[in-house]
Structure formats: C-alpha cells, structure tokens
Design an enzyme around this catalytic site. Structure first.
Site, PDB file in Angstrom:
ATOM      1  N   ASN A   1      -5.101  -4.635  -6.995  1.00 20.25           N
ATOM      2  CA  ASN A   1      -6.363  -4.130  -6.435  1.00 20.25           C
ATOM      3  C   ASN A   1      -6.356  -2.633  -6.134  1.00 20.25           C
ATOM      4  O   ASN A   1      -7.416  -2.015  -6.079  1.00 20.25           O
ATOM      5  CB  ASN A   1      -6.655  -4.928  -5.146  1.00 20.25           C
ATOM      6  CG  ASN A   1      -7.717  -4.305  -4.303  1.00 20.25           C
ATOM      7  OD1 ASN A   1      -8.903  -4.391  -4.625  1.00 20.25           O
ATOM      8  ND2 ASN A   1      -7.321  -3.630  -3.237  1.00 20.25           N
TER       9      ASN A   1
ATOM     10  N   LYS B   1     -11.624   1.516 -15.518  1.00 25.81           N
ATOM     11  CA  LYS B   1     -12.118   0.178 -15.164  1.00 25.81           C
ATOM     12  C   LYS B   1     -12.551  -0.611 -16.411  1.00 25.81           C
ATOM     13  O   LYS B   1     -12.409  -1.833 -16.448  1.00 25.81           O
ATOM     14  CB  LYS B   1     -13.247   0.289 -14.144  1.00 25.81           C
ATOM     15  CG  LYS B   1     -12.800   0.855 -12.791  1.00 25.81           C
ATOM     16  CD  LYS B   1     -11.729   0.001 -12.125  1.00 25.81           C
ATOM     17  CE  LYS B   1     -11.399   0.477 -10.717  1.00 25.81           C
ATOM     18  NZ  LYS B   1     -10.367  -0.372 -10.064  1.00 25.81           N
TER      19      LYS B   1
ATOM     20  N   ASP C   1       0.861  -1.184   0.000  1.00 24.93           N
ATOM     21  CA  ASP C   1       0.000   0.000   0.000  1.00 24.93           C
ATOM     22  C   ASP C   1       0.897   1.233   0.000  1.00 24.93           C
ATOM     23  O   ASP C   1       2.011   1.194   0.506  1.00 24.93           O
ATOM     24  CB  ASP C   1      -0.923   0.022   1.235  1.00 24.93           C
ATOM     25  CG  ASP C   1      -2.189   0.830   0.984  1.00 24.93           C
ATOM     26  OD1 ASP C   1      -3.267   0.230   0.788  1.00 24.93           O
ATOM     27  OD2 ASP C   1      -2.095   2.080   0.952  1.00 24.93           O
TER      28      ASP C   1
ATOM     29  N   THR D   1     -16.399   0.730   1.839  1.00 25.66           N
ATOM     30  CA  THR D   1     -14.960   0.932   2.074  1.00 25.66           C
ATOM     31  C   THR D   1     -14.680   2.433   2.172  1.00 25.66           C
ATOM     32  O   THR D   1     -15.564   3.256   1.906  1.00 25.66           O
ATOM     33  CB  THR D   1     -14.123   0.374   0.901  1.00 25.66           C
ATOM     34  OG1 THR D   1     -14.374   1.195  -0.251  1.00 25.66           O
ATOM     35  CG2 THR D   1     -14.448  -1.072   0.581  1.00 25.66           C
TER      36      THR D   1
ATOM     37  N   TYR E   1     -12.633   7.305 -13.951  1.00 28.70           N
ATOM     38  CA  TYR E   1     -12.798   6.035 -13.233  1.00 28.70           C
ATOM     39  C   TYR E   1     -13.428   4.985 -14.151  1.00 28.70           C
ATOM     40  O   TYR E   1     -12.924   3.865 -14.277  1.00 28.70           O
ATOM     41  CB  TYR E   1     -13.654   6.252 -11.993  1.00 28.70           C
ATOM     42  CG  TYR E   1     -13.755   5.026 -11.112  1.00 28.70           C
ATOM     43  CD1 TYR E   1     -12.707   4.662 -10.279  1.00 28.70           C
ATOM     44  CD2 TYR E   1     -14.902   4.230 -11.108  1.00 28.70           C
ATOM     45  CE1 TYR E   1     -12.791   3.533  -9.473  1.00 28.70           C
ATOM     46  CE2 TYR E   1     -14.992   3.107 -10.302  1.00 28.70           C
ATOM     47  CZ  TYR E   1     -13.934   2.767  -9.484  1.00 28.70           C
ATOM     48  OH  TYR E   1     -14.017   1.646  -8.689  1.00 28.70           O
TER      49      TYR E   1
END
Ligand SMILES: NC(=O)c1ccc[n+]([C@@H]2O[C@H](COP(=O)([O-])OP(=O)(O)OC[C@H]3O[C@@H](n4cnc5c(N)ncnc54)[C@H](O)[C@@H]3O)[C@@H](O)[C@H]2O)c1
Length: 259
Positions: free
Chosen positions: A94, A163, A41, A194, A159
């Site tokens: 991810n 994707k 991360d 999240t 975005y």
C-alpha cells in the site's frame, strides 16, 4: 464480535505504508478482525503509534521501520515476520507517494522515486512473500493502485504511470500465481482524506476547505472518501469470501471516473 466470526482470526497480515491513511486504517481493521499485523512504514514514529493503538485495543501487532523501495529492507522485513509468527496470509502493498508535475517539469529523481515507491516496492515485497504463501498453500495479496491508474491525471505523470503499471502488475501476478492459490487484486481509490491528499492540497490550494470543494465537485456521490472505506475494500479482497476473485481492480471512487 466473537473470535469465531472474525474474518482474519489467527492469520498474519503485512501492511506497508501502515503508519498513516489507508494503510493505518487497514492495519487496524485487520487487527480488529483477528489478524496479527506487521505494521511497515518508513516513518518509525507513525508505525509505532499505529502498533500501539492496535495493542491498546487488544489486538496483536509489531511495527518495523523499512523503505519499501529497498530490496534489503523487504527481505529483512519478511524474515522478521517469519521469525516472529511463522507464516504470512495477507500482504497489502500500500505504501505510496505522489509528485506534482509533467514529463517536462518532474526531475529524474522525482520520477524514479515515485516509480520505485509505488511500483517497484510491490515487486520487491511480493518477491519474498510469494514463496512463503506458496509453501503454506495460498494467500492473498492486495495492492493499492488508484483511479489515476485507469484515468490518468494531468500534471501527475509519474504517479499516473506508476498506478497504471500497478494494475497491470496485479493482473500479471494474478495469472501467474492462481495455480498456487495465491490471489492478487488491487484497489483503485478515488480521493480519500489522508496526509497524501492534504499534502497535494497544501501545494495547490490556499487551504484544505477550498481544495475539498474542488475535489467534491468531481464526485457524483458528493463527498470524498474516508480511509476506513478503503480498508473495508482491502479486507473484502483479502478475505475468504473473495475466494473466486483474482486479477481484479476494484474501483472505490464515488463514481468519479464515470462522470
Ligand atoms: N488518498 C488518496 O486520495 C489516494 C487515492 C488513490 C490512491 N491512493 C494510494 O493509497 C496509498 C496510501 O496513501 P494514503 O493516501 O493513505 O497516504 P498517506 O501519506 O497517508 O500514507 C502513506 C504512507 O506510506 C508511507 N511511505 C511512503 N513511502 C514509503 C516507503 N518508501 N517505504 C515505506 N513506507 C512509505 C508514508 O510514510 C505514509 O505513512 C498510496 O499508494 C496512494 O498512492 C491514495
């Protein structure tokens, strides 16, 4: 669960964006299922915290602070995994970010950052992992796309574009790597509770309860998802029972894109 029936016993898994949300849940699930997990991360504190949780529960993990959009970071990260554990069986690409805005309102910097973190990162990280998997005789890569890659969202132009491209890249990689026994798949999550979703909600709604009501209205199943539900899908695609599955985009969205 005994060691013998754990799905990832003695395997090595890299999870990016593992300091939070879907990545953190996946890292913890992989570890419970016997994998040694490399927690990646850009946020060192959250990566360390997830690593500590895994180790405290009896698992094996290492944390590294790295930016998935930087080639040198990804090369160094993969070299570190090999130096420590000698192999890589699973890569979960991810890490991701979002930006609110359309083509007219997004800045060039926002556009570039979303594309770099969500899409280029998969190119950069996989570039160094694939030769390792090929030498070992195979492996599994699972990318995190989104339902917005299939059904783009207004005002999320960068975005949605990133994707959609993740889904295409997943399929191209799957075709190119099948002969090397490297399977490549992606998950397409719907709205999942999240930090990413809470961050968007904080900008568009007065509070999270109001945002949640709006999100839930779009969900035939009547709720939003928990990150653990995405982790289970990643684990399925990464595990041996999915040995005949490659190039797929697995939608986990409570029926949202059908509605
Ligand atoms: N939450 C949802 O509803 C949802 C839906 C569809 C897809 N997704 C995707 O799931 C993935 C995970 O998102 P999440 O919802 O768990 O969000 P999150 O914000 O909880 O977690 C994302 C993690 O990625 C890390 N990260 C961001 N940029 C990075 C970089 N450059 N290098 C390394 N790490 C970086 C963050 O620090 C964070 O820990 C993303 O790709 C996101 O687009 C989420």
């Amino acid at each position: 669960m005994t060691a013998s029936n754990r799905r990832f016993e003695d395997r090595v898994a890299i999870v990016t964006g593992a300091g939070s949300g879907i990545g953190a849940s996946t890292a913890m699930l992989f570890a419970r299922e016997g994998a040694k997990v490399w927690v990646v991360d850009r946020n060192r504190e959250t990566a360390d915290a997830v690593c500590r949780l895994i180790v405290q529960s009896g698992g094996t993990a290492k944390a590294i602070a790295a930016d998935v959009a930087r080639l040198d970071d990804m090369r160094g990260m993969v070299e570190a995994v090999i130096a420590e554990w000698g192999r890589i069986d699973v890569l979960h690409n991810n890490a991701g970010i979002t930006a609110i805005g359309g083509v007219e309102t997004l800045s060039e910097e926002e556009w570039d950052r979303v594309i770099d973190v969500n899409l280029k990162s998969i190119f950069l990280c996989s570039k160094f992992v694939i030769p390792v998997m090929r030498r070992q005789g195979g492996g599994a890569i699972v990318n995190t796309a989104s339902v917005n890659g299939m059904r783009p969202a207004a005002n999320r132009d960068a975005y949605s574009a990133s994707k959609g491209a993740v889904i295409s890249l997943t399929k191209a990689m799957a075709l190119g790597l099948a002969k090397d026994r490297i399977r490549v798949n992606c998950i397409c999550p719907g709205t999942t509770d999240t930090q990413l979703v809470r961050g968007v909600a904080a900008r568009l709604f007065p509070d999270f309860d109001t945002a949640k009501r709006v999100f839930v209205e779009k969900e035939p199943i009547g709720r939003i998802a928990e990150p653990e539900e995405m982790a289970e899908a990643v684990a399925y695609l990464a595990s041996d029972v999915a040995g005949f599955v490659t190039g797929t985009a697995l939608v986990i969205d409570g029926g949202m894109i059908l509605a």
